[in-house]
Design a protein around this motif. Structure first.
Motif, short mmCIF file in Angstrom:
data_model
loop_
_atom_site.label_atom_id
_atom_site.label_comp_id
_atom_site.label_asym_id
_atom_site.label_seq_id
_atom_site.Cartn_x
_atom_site.Cartn_y
_atom_site.Cartn_z
N THR A 1 34.95 48.60 -26.80
CA THR A 1 34.07 49.58 -26.16
C THR A 1 33.38 50.45 -27.20
O THR A 1 32.18 50.74 -27.11
N TRP A 2 34.12 50.85 -28.21
CA TRP A 2 33.55 51.64 -29.31
C TRP A 2 32.44 50.86 -30.01
O TRP A 2 31.36 51.40 -30.26
N ARG A 3 32.69 49.60 -30.28
CA ARG A 3 31.69 48.79 -30.98
C ARG A 3 30.47 48.51 -30.12
O ARG A 3 29.35 48.37 -30.64
N ALA A 4 30.67 48.43 -28.81
CA ALA A 4 29.56 48.08 -27.92
C ALA A 4 28.62 49.25 -27.65
O ALA A 4 27.55 49.05 -27.06
N ASN A 5 28.99 50.46 -28.09
CA ASN A 5 28.20 51.64 -27.75
C ASN A 5 27.65 52.35 -28.99
O ASN A 5 27.68 53.57 -29.09
N TRP A 6 27.12 51.55 -29.93
CA TRP A 6 26.56 52.12 -31.15
C TRP A 6 25.44 53.11 -30.86
O TRP A 6 25.24 54.08 -31.60
N GLY A 7 24.70 52.91 -29.80
CA GLY A 7 23.55 53.76 -29.54
C GLY A 7 23.87 55.12 -28.98
O GLY A 7 23.01 56.01 -28.93
N MET A 8 25.11 55.34 -28.53
CA MET A 8 25.49 56.63 -27.95
C MET A 8 25.70 57.68 -29.04
O MET A 8 25.98 57.36 -30.20
N ASN A 9 25.58 58.98 -28.66
CA ASN A 9 26.01 60.01 -29.59
C ASN A 9 27.53 59.93 -29.72
O ASN A 9 28.23 59.34 -28.90
N GLN A 10 28.07 60.53 -30.77
CA GLN A 10 29.48 60.32 -31.08
C GLN A 10 30.41 60.83 -29.98
O GLN A 10 31.42 60.19 -29.66
N ASN A 11 30.09 61.96 -29.39
CA ASN A 11 30.96 62.49 -28.34
C ASN A 11 31.05 61.51 -27.17
O ASN A 11 32.15 61.19 -26.70
N ASP A 12 29.90 61.01 -26.69
CA ASP A 12 29.91 60.11 -25.54
C ASP A 12 30.55 58.76 -25.89
O ASP A 12 31.23 58.15 -25.05
N ARG A 13 30.33 58.34 -27.11
CA ARG A 13 30.94 57.08 -27.54
C ARG A 13 32.47 57.20 -27.56
O ARG A 13 33.19 56.31 -27.11
N GLN A 14 32.95 58.32 -28.10
CA GLN A 14 34.40 58.55 -28.13
C GLN A 14 34.96 58.71 -26.73
O GLN A 14 36.03 58.19 -26.40
N LEU A 15 34.24 59.44 -25.88
CA LEU A 15 34.71 59.67 -24.52
C LEU A 15 34.77 58.37 -23.73
O LEU A 15 35.74 58.11 -23.01
N THR A 16 33.75 57.54 -23.87
CA THR A 16 33.74 56.25 -23.16
C THR A 16 34.90 55.37 -23.60
O THR A 16 35.56 54.73 -22.78
N SER A 17 35.16 55.36 -24.91
CA SER A 17 36.27 54.56 -25.42
C SER A 17 37.60 55.11 -24.93
O SER A 17 38.51 54.34 -24.56
N PHE A 18 37.72 56.44 -24.92
CA PHE A 18 38.96 57.07 -24.41
C PHE A 18 39.21 56.70 -22.96
O PHE A 18 40.33 56.32 -22.57
N LEU A 19 38.17 56.77 -22.13
CA LEU A 19 38.34 56.46 -20.70
C LEU A 19 38.70 55.00 -20.49
O LEU A 19 39.48 54.66 -19.60
N LYS A 20 38.15 54.12 -21.31
CA LYS A 20 38.48 52.70 -21.22
C LYS A 20 39.96 52.49 -21.54
O LYS A 20 40.66 51.74 -20.85
N ILE A 21 40.43 53.14 -22.59
CA ILE A 21 41.85 53.02 -22.96
C ILE A 21 42.72 53.61 -21.86
O ILE A 21 43.73 53.00 -21.45
N ALA A 22 42.33 54.78 -21.35
CA ALA A 22 43.13 55.44 -20.31
C ALA A 22 43.24 54.56 -19.07
O ALA A 22 44.29 54.53 -18.41
N ARG A 23 42.17 53.85 -18.74
CA ARG A 23 42.17 53.01 -17.53
C ARG A 23 43.17 51.85 -17.63
O ARG A 23 43.66 51.36 -16.63
N HIS A 24 43.48 51.44 -18.86
CA HIS A 24 44.35 50.28 -19.04
C HIS A 24 45.69 50.65 -19.68
O HIS A 24 46.38 49.78 -20.21
N THR A 25 46.07 51.92 -19.60
CA THR A 25 47.31 52.36 -20.23
C THR A 25 48.29 52.85 -19.19
O THR A 25 47.93 53.59 -18.26
#
Length: 381
Positions: free
Chosen positions: A334-358
């Motif tokens: 998810t982190w790699r797929a979102n190069w175009g996002m600003n850092q906060n949104d990229r980190q948040l998206t990756s965090f939510l993806k991990i949270a969904r599968h943890t």
């Protein structure tokens, strides 16, 4: 004044490698002076001259104190014996050099046989080729050690950066961020910053241990070293936060990953996802059996251990022992797929993806029910 140069036999007195060795060594000498409270200035420095690099320092301490310090530096490790640190003092308008004999300090010894260096020099006991080979070996060993030190510093910096990036990401439901921390009234973003910065020495030690862990030794032994370092780091964390647990899980997980990356770098292997997971698997091969087998109700247990007995959930131990599959299967892509996002949104998206599968043991602890994973959107199958 301290005149600094190198004792390099043979016609070649300077090169890029020699200069790097010289400047790295003098950085350690300066650290020694700073630690001893000895003010210094660089009077002049000639590092690229054919006759060999030279540097001159001005110090403002008693001559005998400075001489004792330079001798200590020259004898502190084998490669330092290549340094010739000449202490010059001025008396009555005239300058002269202080010798070791003036203060009953140990004489310089031969790089090869350990006899007094002057004795070997006068008798020409060793050939120039022998001396050159020994000097090259000492410089190579010191250069490798300097490179390992640099890597350990970089990995420690990256670990602290990761912790700081995490806490400033907003909004993170149920976690501390710069805006709110209502689910954690005993801590805030400043508590996390204090904790994260206090843990840098731990991550450097974890990296150093990985860089230097001998090939052929059982990998679980390395994890045992990390666990001891982590226990000490927890004490450091609690001191920085006045008893608040901000990063206990991070000390465990990020310490393992830092050590694994350092192990690969120390063995000059590619730092790839598969290699990192392989090293982690090897390190934690005995973790679940050691930590969870034999647990019984009634013992003094952690929340994770109680959940294992109640629900069979292995929690972060299981995640780690499996090579952090949630991180590498969901978070990293998810982190790699979102190069175009600003850092906060990229980190948040990756965090939510991990949270969904943890299987979040903290959520289970607070809810008292393992089905809380359905509430955060995690698939039940």
């Amino acid at each position: 004044m301290v005149a600094c140069k190198l004792n390099i036999p043979g016609p070649v007195k300077n090169s890029a490698t020699i200069q790097a060795f010289f400047t790295a060594g003098l950085a350690r000498l300066e650290d020694q002076w700073l630690a001893c409270g000895q003010p210094f200035e660089i009077a002049t420095s000639w590092e690229d001259v054919p006759t060999g690099p030279e540097r001159f320092y001005l110090l403002y301490s008693a001559g005998v104190t400075v001489k004792e310090g330079t001798v200590h530096f020259e004898e502190r490790q084998p490669a330092n014996r290549l340094f010739d640190l000449d202490v010059l003092i001025t008396n009555g308008g005239e300058s002269h050099s202080l010798s070791r004999g003036d203060f009953d300090l140990p004489v310089r010894t031969c790089l090869i046989c350990g006899r007094p260096a002057k004795e070997c020099g006068r008798s020409r006991r060793h050939s120039v080729e022998e001396l050159q080979a020994r000097v090259a070996k000492l410089i190579d060993e010191a250069t490798a050690a300097n490179q390992r030190e640099t890597v350990a510093e970089q990995l420690a910096d990256q670990a602290v950066k990761a912790m700081l990036n995490e806490v400033v990401t907003w909004p993170k439901p149920g976690l501390v961020d710069p805006v709110e921390h209502r689910a954690h009234p005993d801590m805030d973003v400043f508590t996390f910053i204090q904790s994260a910065t206090s843990l840098r020495p731990y991550f450097k030690r974890a990296a150093t241990a990985g860089l230097n862990f001998p090939t052929g030794q059982p990998a679980p032994l390395f994890f045992n070293q990390l666990r001891l370092l982590g226990q000490r780091a927890e004490t450091t964390m609690f001191k920085a936060t006045a008893g608040v647990n901000t990063h206990k899980g991070t000390i465990f997980s990020l310490g393992i990953l830092t050590g694994a990356v350092a192990t690969l770098k120390g063995r000059q292997l590619p730092v790839t996802q598969l290699n990192v997971q392989r090293v982690v698997n090897e390190m934690l091969a005995n973790l679940l059996a050691t930590d969870l087998d034999g647990l019984k109700h009634g013992q003094q247990l952690t929340a994770g251990e109680r959940q294992y007995l109640a629900y069979g959930q292995t929690g972060i131990r299981g995640e780690a022992a499996s090579g952090f599959p949630t991180v590498f299967k969901y978070g990293l892509p998810t982190w790699r797929a979102n190069w175009g996002m600003n850092q906060n949104d990229r980190q948040l998206t990756s965090f939510l993806k991990i949270a969904r599968h943890t299987d979040d043991t903290t959520l289970v602890k607070r809810a008292g029910d393992p089905t809380t994973s359905v509430w955060v959107g995690r698939p039940t199958s």
